[in-house]
Design a protein around this motif. Structure first.
Motif, PDB file in Angstrom:
ATOM      1  N   TYR A 187     -30.408  15.150 -30.643  1.00  0.00           N
ATOM      2  CA  TYR A 187     -29.784  16.327 -30.042  1.00  0.00           C
ATOM      3  C   TYR A 187     -30.433  17.510 -30.742  1.00  0.00           C
ATOM      4  O   TYR A 187     -30.256  17.689 -31.941  1.00  0.00           O
ATOM      5  CB  TYR A 187     -28.271  16.350 -30.274  1.00  0.00           C
TER       6      TYR A 187
ATOM      7  N   ARG B  53     -31.730  17.281 -34.366  1.00  0.00           N
ATOM      8  CA  ARG B  53     -30.945  16.324 -35.153  1.00  0.00           C
ATOM      9  C   ARG B  53     -31.145  14.892 -34.646  1.00  0.00           C
ATOM     10  O   ARG B  53     -30.933  14.609 -33.461  1.00  0.00           O
ATOM     11  CB  ARG B  53     -29.467  16.724 -35.072  1.00  0.00           C
TER      12      ARG B  53
ATOM     13  N   GLY C 118     -19.445   8.821 -35.519  1.00  0.00           N
ATOM     14  CA  GLY C 118     -20.666   9.634 -35.513  1.00  0.00           C
ATOM     15  C   GLY C 118     -21.939   8.848 -35.765  1.00  0.00           C
ATOM     16  O   GLY C 118     -23.030   9.424 -35.819  1.00  0.00           O
ATOM     17  N   ALA C 119     -21.831   7.523 -35.902  1.00  0.00           N
ATOM     18  CA  ALA C 119     -23.023   6.702 -36.193  1.00  0.00           C
ATOM     19  C   ALA C 119     -24.030   6.737 -35.054  1.00  0.00           C
ATOM     20  O   ALA C 119     -25.224   6.514 -35.263  1.00  0.00           O
ATOM     21  CB  ALA C 119     -22.609   5.255 -36.471  1.00  0.00           C
TER      22      ALA C 119
ATOM     23  N   SER D  37     -21.793   5.696 -29.104  1.00  0.00           N
ATOM     24  CA  SER D  37     -21.650   6.134 -27.702  1.00  0.00           C
ATOM     25  C   SER D  37     -22.970   6.650 -27.164  1.00  0.00           C
ATOM     26  O   SER D  37     -23.307   6.435 -25.998  1.00  0.00           O
ATOM     27  CB  SER D  37     -20.598   7.243 -27.588  1.00  0.00           C
ATOM     28  N   THR D  38     -23.726   7.324 -28.020  1.00  0.00           N
ATOM     29  CA  THR D  38     -25.035   7.837 -27.603  1.00  0.00           C
ATOM     30  C   THR D  38     -25.936   6.667 -27.215  1.00  0.00           C
ATOM     31  O   THR D  38     -26.621   6.716 -26.186  1.00  0.00           O
ATOM     32  CB  THR D  38     -25.677   8.653 -28.753  1.00  0.00           C
TER      33      THR D  38
ATOM     34  N   GLU E 253     -15.444   1.700 -26.113  1.00  0.00           N
ATOM     35  CA  GLU E 253     -14.074   1.558 -26.626  1.00  0.00           C
ATOM     36  C   GLU E 253     -13.093   1.129 -25.531  1.00  0.00           C
ATOM     37  O   GLU E 253     -12.167   1.868 -25.184  1.00  0.00           O
ATOM     38  CB  GLU E 253     -13.612   2.866 -27.267  1.00  0.00           C
TER      39      GLU E 253
ATOM     40  N   HIS F  31     -14.033  -0.258 -32.108  1.00  0.00           N
ATOM     41  CA  HIS F  31     -13.594   0.275 -33.403  1.00  0.00           C
ATOM     42  C   HIS F  31     -12.800  -0.756 -34.188  1.00  0.00           C
ATOM     43  O   HIS F  31     -12.794  -0.740 -35.409  1.00  0.00           O
ATOM     44  CB  HIS F  31     -12.757   1.540 -33.215  1.00  0.00           C
TER      45      HIS F  31
HETATM   46  N1  LIG Z   1     -23.582  16.608 -26.605  1.00  0.00           N
HETATM   47  C1  LIG Z   1     -23.829  16.601 -27.925  1.00  0.00           C
HETATM   48  N2  LIG Z   1     -24.515  17.607 -28.506  1.00  0.00           N
HETATM   49  C2  LIG Z   1     -24.801  17.581 -29.843  1.00  0.00           C
HETATM   50  N3  LIG Z   1     -24.425  16.592 -30.682  1.00  0.00           N
HETATM   51  C3  LIG Z   1     -23.739  15.570 -30.145  1.00  0.00           C
HETATM   52  C4  LIG Z   1     -23.406  15.509 -28.750  1.00  0.00           C
HETATM   53  N4  LIG Z   1     -22.721  14.369 -28.522  1.00  0.00           N
HETATM   54  C5  LIG Z   1     -22.618  13.736 -29.712  1.00  0.00           C
HETATM   55  N5  LIG Z   1     -23.225  14.452 -30.680  1.00  0.00           N
HETATM   56  C6  LIG Z   1     -23.339  14.071 -32.091  1.00  0.00           C
HETATM   57  O1  LIG Z   1     -24.092  12.870 -32.162  1.00  0.00           O
HETATM   58  C7  LIG Z   1     -23.581  12.046 -33.205  1.00  0.00           C
HETATM   59  C8  LIG Z   1     -23.321  10.666 -32.633  1.00  0.00           C
HETATM   60  O2  LIG Z   1     -22.273  10.769 -31.693  1.00  0.00           O
HETATM   61  P1  LIG Z   1     -21.697   9.480 -30.954  1.00  0.00           P
HETATM   62  O3  LIG Z   1     -20.632   9.946 -30.020  1.00  0.00           O
HETATM   63  O4  LIG Z   1     -22.818   8.694 -30.403  1.00  0.00           O
HETATM   64  O5  LIG Z   1     -21.087   8.701 -32.184  1.00  0.00           O
HETATM   65  P2  LIG Z   1     -20.131   7.432 -32.222  1.00  0.00           P
HETATM   66  O6  LIG Z   1     -20.739   6.471 -33.183  1.00  0.00           O
HETATM   67  O7  LIG Z   1     -19.868   6.941 -30.840  1.00  0.00           O
HETATM   68  O8  LIG Z   1     -18.844   8.066 -32.858  1.00  0.00           O
HETATM   69  P3  LIG Z   1     -17.265   7.785 -32.671  1.00  0.00           P
HETATM   70  O9  LIG Z   1     -17.003   6.482 -33.364  1.00  0.00           O
HETATM   71  O10 LIG Z   1     -16.652   8.930 -33.399  1.00  0.00           O
HETATM   72  O11 LIG Z   1     -16.949   7.769 -31.200  1.00  0.00           O
HETATM   73  C9  LIG Z   1     -22.330  12.719 -33.734  1.00  0.00           C
HETATM   74  O12 LIG Z   1     -22.630  13.323 -34.973  1.00  0.00           O
HETATM   75  C10 LIG Z   1     -21.999  13.748 -32.687  1.00  0.00           C
HETATM   76  O13 LIG Z   1     -21.432  14.891 -33.282  1.00  0.00           O
END
Ligand SMILES: Nc1ncnc2c1ncn2[C@@H]1O[C@H](COP(=O)(O)OP(=O)(O)OP(=O)(O)O)[C@@H](O)[C@H]1O
Length: 250
Positions: A12, A15, A38-39, A42-43, A161, A194
């Motif tokens: 992103y 980052r 934040g790992a 979901s991304t 989830e 989770h």
């Molecule tokens: N649209 C976005 N723009 C910028 N950063 C983002 C965006 N979406 C997610 N992030 C960042 O990317 C990182 C990974 O997010 P992600 O949702 O993939 O994590 P996750 O492992 O699914 O977390 P969680 O267990 O909290 O759902 C996080 O630090 C989040 O803040």
């Protein structure tokens, strides 16, 4: 391998969110994606379904590069249940029937309606068929969205989830339905989870992410106290209770 992910990188802006992530899943297998908030779980799921395009790496769905497939071609093979979904004034039956959309040319056939009826029965939603989505509880709605994905008859089912809104009984029932569908219909399930104990109970494979990277991957043998403690940054012990592995924070 129905889904094969290699060296996926996603940012992103500047980052790094996913750093050289790779794994593979076979038909009939249930893989849980685990890891700290934040790992990047979901991304990762969104890149698999081409909602997000990775900067580098390849994602092969049935040996075809996902980035080169049409939306319809993806939908014919892969269903995705996101973490967020909205209700509207639509009946449960119609909402689940929407899962058939990629397969329907003009209008729903009797076989589509019968399939939806079957999915409603399997997911315990038969009595809800004529209820409106905006009159359901959060957990009921979550079950409908999962039922819709099952009605899509995917080869790969991506779930973000899937039990977040469900009570204990529904967590078990929904995951059991998904697990049974995976085995009977040879669906590969990739679920962000989770609850480690639910993941241990229903998954064949585990992908443990930690801050953008794969920390550990494999079968139940990777779910050691040492790996889990390090990946989540909290001490745990892993014990066997009634022939079931359970994780206990210590
Ligand atoms: N649209 C976005 N723009 C910028 N950063 C983002 C965006 N979406 C997610 N992030 C960042 O990317 C990182 C990974 O997010 P992600 O949702 O993939 O994590 P996750 O492992 O699914 O977390 P969680 O267990 O909290 O759902 C996080 O630090 C989040 O803040």
């Amino acid at each position: 391998m129905i889904l094969s992910v290699n060296g996926v990188e996603f940012n992103y802006r500047s980052r790094i969110i996913l750093d050289k992530v790779g794994f593979a899943v076979q038909k009939g297998e249930f893989l849980s994606i685990l890891g700290n908030n934040g790992a990047g779980k979901s991304t990762l799921l969104k890149t698999l379904n081409r909602i997000l395009l990775p900067k580098k790496g390849s994602i092969l769905l049935d040996n075809q590069e996902v980035s080169k497939l049409s939306r319809l071609a993806i939908a014919l093979k892969m269903a995705y249940v996101s973490q967020h979904y909205e209700s509207n004034r639509q009946t449960v039956f119609d909402a689940v029937l929407l899962g058939r959309k990629p397969h329907i040319k003009w209008e729903a056939a009797a076989s589509d309606l019968a399939l939806v009826q079957g999915v409603l029965a399997k997911t315990g939603l038969e009595e809800y068929a004529l209820r409106y989505l905006d009159e359901l509880s959060g957990g009921e709605l979550q079950k409908v969205i999962i039922a819709r994905a099952l009605a899509q008859e995917p080869e790969v089912l991506l779930l973000d989830e899937p039990t977040s809104n469900l009570d204990l009984r529904n967590q078990i029932e929904v995951l059991r339905t998904i697990q049974t569908a995976a085995k009977e219909k040879n669906i590969a399930v990739v679920a962000v989870m989770h609850d480690l104990n639910l993941a241990l109970r229903f998954s064949d494979k585990f992908l443990l992410l930690q801050n953008t990277k794969v920390f550990a991957a494999g079968g139940p043998e990777v779910m050691t106290a040492a790996n889990i403690s390090q990946a989540y940054g909290v001490p745990v012990s892993v014990e066997r209770v009634q022939n079931q592995m359970v994780v206990i924070p210590t």
